[in-house]
Design a protein around this motif. Structure first.
Motif, PDB file in Angstrom:
ATOM      1  N   ALA A  35     -13.172  56.287  30.215  1.00 54.02           N
ATOM      2  CA  ALA A  35     -11.923  57.040  30.404  1.00 54.02           C
ATOM      3  C   ALA A  35     -11.960  57.685  31.787  1.00 54.02           C
ATOM      4  O   ALA A  35     -13.036  58.056  32.294  1.00 54.02           O
ATOM      5  CB  ALA A  35     -11.762  58.120  29.339  1.00 54.02           C
ATOM      6  N   PRO A  36     -10.817  57.845  32.470  1.00 51.17           N
ATOM      7  CA  PRO A  36     -10.805  58.467  33.806  1.00 51.17           C
ATOM      8  C   PRO A  36     -11.304  59.913  33.751  1.00 51.17           C
ATOM      9  O   PRO A  36     -11.051  60.649  32.800  1.00 51.17           O
ATOM     10  CB  PRO A  36      -9.326  58.402  34.211  1.00 51.17           C
ATOM     11  CG  PRO A  36      -8.767  57.304  33.368  1.00 51.17           C
ATOM     12  CD  PRO A  36      -9.507  57.360  32.070  1.00 51.17           C
ATOM     13  N   ARG A  37     -12.020  60.320  34.788  1.00 56.20           N
ATOM     14  CA  ARG A  37     -12.574  61.661  34.822  1.00 56.20           C
ATOM     15  C   ARG A  37     -11.498  62.739  34.869  1.00 56.20           C
ATOM     16  O   ARG A  37     -11.642  63.830  34.312  1.00 56.20           O
ATOM     17  CB  ARG A  37     -13.499  61.822  36.024  1.00 56.20           C
ATOM     18  CG  ARG A  37     -14.782  61.018  35.908  1.00 56.20           C
ATOM     19  CD  ARG A  37     -15.678  61.311  37.101  1.00 56.20           C
ATOM     20  NE  ARG A  37     -16.939  60.572  36.990  1.00 56.20           N
ATOM     21  CZ  ARG A  37     -17.922  60.659  37.873  1.00 56.20           C
ATOM     22  NH1 ARG A  37     -17.781  61.441  38.948  1.00 56.20           N
ATOM     23  NH2 ARG A  37     -19.033  59.965  37.708  1.00 56.20           N
ATOM     24  N   TYR A  38     -10.405  62.421  35.533  1.00 57.16           N
ATOM     25  CA  TYR A  38      -9.389  63.443  35.707  1.00 57.16           C
ATOM     26  C   TYR A  38      -8.693  63.782  34.390  1.00 57.16           C
ATOM     27  O   TYR A  38      -7.998  64.801  34.285  1.00 57.16           O
ATOM     28  CB  TYR A  38      -8.352  63.011  36.745  1.00 57.16           C
ATOM     29  CG  TYR A  38      -7.558  61.781  36.375  1.00 57.16           C
ATOM     30  CD1 TYR A  38      -6.391  61.879  35.599  1.00 57.16           C
ATOM     31  CD2 TYR A  38      -7.959  60.525  36.807  1.00 57.16           C
ATOM     32  CE1 TYR A  38      -5.665  60.755  35.278  1.00 57.16           C
ATOM     33  CE2 TYR A  38      -7.251  59.401  36.488  1.00 57.16           C
ATOM     34  CZ  TYR A  38      -6.088  59.505  35.719  1.00 57.16           C
ATOM     35  OH  TYR A  38      -5.366  58.387  35.405  1.00 57.16           O
ATOM     36  N   GLN A  39      -8.851  62.945  33.387  1.00 60.22           N
ATOM     37  CA  GLN A  39      -8.199  63.230  32.116  1.00 60.22           C
ATOM     38  C   GLN A  39      -9.030  64.170  31.243  1.00 60.22           C
ATOM     39  O   GLN A  39      -8.531  64.699  30.247  1.00 60.22           O
ATOM     40  CB  GLN A  39      -7.941  61.930  31.348  1.00 60.22           C
ATOM     41  CG  GLN A  39      -6.921  61.027  32.023  1.00 60.22           C
ATOM     42  CD  GLN A  39      -6.648  59.758  31.213  1.00 60.22           C
ATOM     43  OE1 GLN A  39      -7.314  59.503  30.211  1.00 60.22           O
ATOM     44  NE2 GLN A  39      -5.674  58.973  31.664  1.00 60.22           N
ATOM     45  N   TYR A  40     -10.295  64.368  31.590  1.00 61.53           N
ATOM     46  CA  TYR A  40     -11.174  65.254  30.851  1.00 61.53           C
ATOM     47  C   TYR A  40     -11.125  64.962  29.346  1.00 61.53           C
ATOM     48  O   TYR A  40     -10.936  65.847  28.515  1.00 61.53           O
ATOM     49  CB  TYR A  40     -10.825  66.744  31.105  1.00 61.53           C
ATOM     50  CG  TYR A  40     -10.980  67.140  32.537  1.00 61.53           C
ATOM     51  CD1 TYR A  40     -12.233  67.450  33.059  1.00 61.53           C
ATOM     52  CD2 TYR A  40      -9.866  67.193  33.379  1.00 61.53           C
ATOM     53  CE1 TYR A  40     -12.378  67.807  34.395  1.00 61.53           C
ATOM     54  CE2 TYR A  40     -10.000  67.553  34.715  1.00 61.53           C
ATOM     55  CZ  TYR A  40     -11.258  67.847  35.206  1.00 61.53           C
ATOM     56  OH  TYR A  40     -11.411  68.206  36.523  1.00 61.53           O
ATOM     57  N   ARG A  41     -11.299  63.694  28.998  1.00 61.76           N
ATOM     58  CA  ARG A  41     -11.249  63.297  27.595  1.00 61.76           C
ATOM     59  C   ARG A  41     -12.647  63.150  27.019  1.00 61.76           C
ATOM     60  O   ARG A  41     -13.597  62.859  27.721  1.00 61.76           O
ATOM     61  CB  ARG A  41     -10.506  61.969  27.428  1.00 61.76           C
ATOM     62  CG  ARG A  41      -9.026  62.051  27.739  1.00 61.76           C
ATOM     63  CD  ARG A  41      -8.323  60.795  27.297  1.00 61.76           C
ATOM     64  NE  ARG A  41      -6.891  60.875  27.508  1.00 61.76           N
ATOM     65  CZ  ARG A  41      -6.016  59.983  27.055  1.00 61.76           C
ATOM     66  NH1 ARG A  41      -6.458  58.929  26.381  1.00 61.76           N
ATOM     67  NH2 ARG A  41      -4.736  60.140  27.278  1.00 61.76           N
ATOM     68  N   ARG A  42     -12.727  63.396  25.717  1.00 62.85           N
ATOM     69  CA  ARG A  42     -13.941  63.145  24.981  1.00 62.85           C
ATOM     70  C   ARG A  42     -13.767  61.887  24.121  1.00 62.85           C
ATOM     71  O   ARG A  42     -12.657  61.519  23.772  1.00 62.85           O
ATOM     72  CB  ARG A  42     -14.293  64.338  24.092  1.00 62.85           C
ATOM     73  CG  ARG A  42     -14.649  65.585  24.846  1.00 62.85           C
ATOM     74  CD  ARG A  42     -14.999  66.697  23.886  1.00 62.85           C
ATOM     75  NE  ARG A  42     -15.378  67.903  24.600  1.00 62.85           N
ATOM     76  CZ  ARG A  42     -15.749  69.037  23.999  1.00 62.85           C
ATOM     77  NH1 ARG A  42     -15.790  69.084  22.673  1.00 62.85           N
ATOM     78  NH2 ARG A  42     -16.084  70.099  24.728  1.00 62.85           N
ATOM     79  N   ILE A  43     -14.913  61.303  23.779  1.00 65.58           N
ATOM     80  CA  ILE A  43     -14.892  60.091  22.951  1.00 65.58           C
ATOM     81  C   ILE A  43     -15.380  60.453  21.554  1.00 65.58           C
ATOM     82  O   ILE A  43     -16.470  61.017  21.382  1.00 65.58           O
ATOM     83  CB  ILE A  43     -15.782  58.989  23.548  1.00 65.58           C
ATOM     84  CG1 ILE A  43     -15.267  58.608  24.937  1.00 65.58           C
ATOM     85  CG2 ILE A  43     -15.824  57.770  22.634  1.00 65.58           C
ATOM     86  CD1 ILE A  43     -16.159  57.633  25.663  1.00 65.58           C
ATOM     87  N   LEU A  44     -14.569  60.165  20.557  1.00 67.91           N
ATOM     88  CA  LEU A  44     -14.906  60.446  19.164  1.00 67.91           C
ATOM     89  C   LEU A  44     -15.146  59.122  18.435  1.00 67.91           C
ATOM     90  O   LEU A  44     -14.254  58.261  18.381  1.00 67.91           O
ATOM     91  CB  LEU A  44     -13.777  61.218  18.487  1.00 67.91           C
ATOM     92  CG  LEU A  44     -13.950  61.479  16.981  1.00 67.91           C
ATOM     93  CD1 LEU A  44     -15.172  62.378  16.735  1.00 67.91           C
ATOM     94  CD2 LEU A  44     -12.682  62.114  16.409  1.00 67.91           C
ATOM     95  N   LEU A  45     -16.352  58.954  17.877  1.00 66.41           N
ATOM     96  CA  LEU A  45     -16.700  57.747  17.127  1.00 66.41           C
ATOM     97  C   LEU A  45     -16.808  58.086  15.649  1.00 66.41           C
ATOM     98  O   LEU A  45     -17.512  59.040  15.266  1.00 66.41           O
ATOM     99  CB  LEU A  45     -18.030  57.166  17.607  1.00 66.41           C
ATOM    100  CG  LEU A  45     -18.085  56.628  19.036  1.00 66.41           C
ATOM    101  CD1 LEU A  45     -19.492  56.102  19.346  1.00 66.41           C
ATOM    102  CD2 LEU A  45     -17.060  55.536  19.239  1.00 66.41           C
ATOM    103  N   THR A  46     -16.133  57.330  14.813  1.00 69.10           N
ATOM    104  CA  THR A  46     -16.206  57.480  13.362  1.00 69.10           C
ATOM    105  C   THR A  46     -16.741  56.182  12.772  1.00 69.10           C
ATOM    106  O   THR A  46     -16.099  55.131  12.889  1.00 69.10           O
ATOM    107  CB  THR A  46     -14.829  57.798  12.755  1.00 69.10           C
ATOM    108  OG1 THR A  46     -14.311  58.987  13.364  1.00 69.10           O
ATOM    109  CG2 THR A  46     -14.945  57.982  11.247  1.00 69.10           C
TER     110      THR A  46
END
Length: 646
Positions: A621-632
């Motif tokens: 994911a792009p750094r500027y979006q400041y997103r986290r990755i959630l794995l289920t």
């Protein structure tokens, strides 16, 4: 009298010693001794006993001994109900065995004899060998006809077959109760004469027509209960009739071969019997059925090896003959290889001065034409003429072939024509898919889902020069094609229609595409330098694979590249973007799909390896979006390792 009997045993002995008839050396003496006893039987009872011995001896075959030797062949693949592929014990070759017609494409099986590959198939799949001798009256009558040149009546064998019921005259005499009508041993009366006293009636000139009845009625016989001992029975009217019939039968043989020129006459007669079948009773269907109102047109139906024998009717001038040949199943084969062929297609004013013309396909006058079908409208396989041994056999593409023989009005008289057997050749397999033209096939995953056969074979029949066959194997968009060859052989081109001196007269090319693309060739096979590649996996990168066979030479008897291919389709769906030069790595990018699912590879071909399979999944994911990755993780199912140390 003694002189007349010499020619007949000599004729039988020559037949027994002929290696082509397969009689074992240790059995020849017994057979000839029993036949001598038959000829010199002193009474009807002795004759019946001797004939029973002869019948038992005739019933012996080499089939039992061949079955007794257990074959070590293990690898047998069933192609269809009667077609099998058998691995050779001594070579890295595989042979096709057709158990319906009893033929194998190994050197022994091509002659029609029973080979170990046929025996192995019969033992494993509990099938009957068509060549086995059936111990029935008609079979025994046929064997005696071959040995003697003529056949006794069928009922002559029928009664000897009975094991629980003995057919005898209405008055049965046992032990010493011998009346004047039935005499045994030296008690010979007027009704039956034997030995030297028979010269006036039994084995003389046979002037009394009553001695040789054409038929006899079953009303003359009655049944005897099974408890009656065979040794205590004698035959009255029935035995006399049977003995008289056999005496007349033997007399005709003696009359033909009692001229003293046995060496030449018998050798000539055996060749004539074997090839032309002079007695129509001996070969009722072997030479076909004559078309009404024609001189030499014949129809052969349901041909099997050694059951249909095609031959020219001598060599008259200005002749036009047609032979309509048929087998129950494709492919029909003309077994003409190494047979004498003498159709001299040239004109000569003086027949004695005609030069010998070698075998050729450039014929102007006398020739034979072979059509791949029922009539002249079918494709022409070839035109042949000349003199010599025919170099190859010819295999039709279906069940029917028509042979046309033409001799010119001014052709020479010294030619002998042609002759060959007709039979069935294995190699035909019903396959799925659709065909465009002669041999362009399209296979799809839909046909595999319906349970149809996912296989195709090389051409096992004739085809003209320039023949091109294609096989397009097309799956669904998310599928890959898997193909391999369970059997593959490469041999020189043995029966080319057009000679070719260069390399690669025939080729087989596999493309990783849905069409010909030289940039995407996976493998190329050539008849001159390639090695066969069996059980090697060819896997496409896309959803299609294209296979093409080409021949510059053509062939009269099938392709030099023999291949049996099987194919299937595998789900190659990816959850993310595949990473190049990796086995199963994938990349998931947020700007393409912000959410989704992933799992282990669906393509089970990836696990067909001895090495560990490692798959890596990258989430970006792009750094500027400041997103986290959630794995289920919804479910897991890992195979347990059977080795506790690892």
């Amino acid at each position: 009298m003694v002189y007349q009997h010499v020619g007949y045993p000599f004729q039988v002995w020559r037949w027994l010693c002929d290696a082509n008839h397969g009689v074992k050396k240790e059995e020849r003496q017994q057979l000839i001794q029993v036949m001598k006893q038959l000829v010199y039987a002193k009474s009807s009872v002795d004759f019946e006993n001797y004939w029973l011995q002869y019948y038992v001896a005739l019933g012996r075959t080499n089939i039992k001994s061949s079955k007794a030797k257990k074959s070590q062949i293990k690898e047998i693949v069933q192609v269809n109900d009667f077609l099998f592929e058998v691995q050779s014990e001594s070579k890295e070759e595989k042979y096709f065995v057709d158990m319906e017609v009893g033929i194998c494409d190994c050197p022994v099986g091509q002659t029609g004899a029973i080979c170990k590959h046929q025996t192995a198939c019969a033992d494993k799949y509990m099938l009957h060998l068509p060549q086995e001798f059936k111990n029935i009256p008609a079979s025994r009558q046929w064997l005696v006809g071959i040995a003697l040149g003529r056949k006794p009546p069928l009922d002559f064998f029928t009664e000897l077959q009975e094991s629980t019921v003995e057919m005898v005259a209405s008055s049965v005499v046992t032990g010493e109760e011998v009346g004047s009508s039935v005499l045994t041993g030296e008690e010979v009366g007027s009704s039956v004469l034997i030995g030297e006293e028979a010269s006036s009636s039994a084995l003389a000139t046979n002037t009394d027509n009553r001695l040789c009845p054409a038929v006899h009625s079953d009303d003359d016989f009655v049944e005897v209960p099974p408890r009656a001992s065979k040794d205590s029975m004698v035959v009255q009217q029935a035995s006399e009739t049977k003995l008289n019939e056999f005496i007349c039968f033997i007399q005709e043989i003696i009359k033909d071969y009692g001229d003293g020129e046995t060496d030449v006459a018998l050798e000539r007669a055996m060749k004539v019997y074997g090839r032309f079948g002079p007695n129509s009773m001996l070969y009722p269907y072997r030479r076909g059925e004559v078309v009404p109102n024609t001189y030499c047109e014949r129809v052969f139906t349901d041909c099997k090896l050694q059951s249909c024998f095609v031959q020219s009717p001598g060599y008259p001038r200005n002749l036009h003959c047609k032979y309509y040949l048929n087998t129950r199943m494709p492919f029909i084969k003309l077994y003409i290889e190494n047979e004498e062929f003498n159709v001299d297609g040239q004109r000569c004013e003086n027949p004695m001065m005609c030069p010998m013309k070698p075998l050729s396909t450039n014929c102007d006058c006398d020739y034979i034409r072979i059509y791949d079908g029922k009539n002249e409208d079918a494709p022409l396989i070839g035109t042949f003429c000349g003199m010599g041994r025919f170099p190859h056999s010819i295999i039709g593409s279906g069940q029917d072939v028509m042979v046309e023989f033409i001799s010119s009005p001014a052709g020479p008289f010294l030619n002998t024509g042609f002759h060959f057997n007709v039979g069935n050749w294995p190699g035909h397999v019903e396959t799925s898919g659709s065909r465009n033209g002669t041999c362009d096939w399209v296979f799809s995953s839909d046909t595999v889902d319906r349970g149809q056969e996912s296989t195709f074979l090389s051409l096992a029949h004739w085809y003209p020069p320039g023949t091109s066959c294609s096989y397009l194997i097309r799956g669904r968009p998310d599928e890959v094609v898997h193909m391999y060859f369970p059997s593959f052989r490469v041999r020189p081109i043995e029966a080319p229609i057009r000679p070719y001196d260069g390399d690669c007269g025939e080729t087989l090319i596999i493309y990783d595409a849905d069409r010909e693309d030289d940039a995407r060739i996976m493998k190329m096979f050539c008849d001159t330098f390639s090695r066969p590649l069996e059980k090697h996996d060819f896997i496409s990168t896309g959803s299609a694979m294209f296979v093409k066979f080409e021949s510059r030479t053509g062939s009269y008897d099938g392709s030099s590249l023999y291949y049996w291919a099987q194919y299937d389709f595998f789900n190659n769906t990816h959850y993310g973007k595949p990473v190049e030069d990796t086995v199963c790595d994938e990349v998931f990018e947020s700007f393409v799909r912000p959410e989704g699912k992933f799992g282990s590879p669906l393509n089970t071909l990836l696990y067909k390896t001895e090495e560990n399979v490692v798959c890596r999944y990258h989430f970006k994911a792009p750094r500027y979006q400041y997103r986290r990755i959630l794995l289920t993780i919804n479910s897991t199912n890992f195979k347990e390792n059977e080795d506790p140390l690892q």
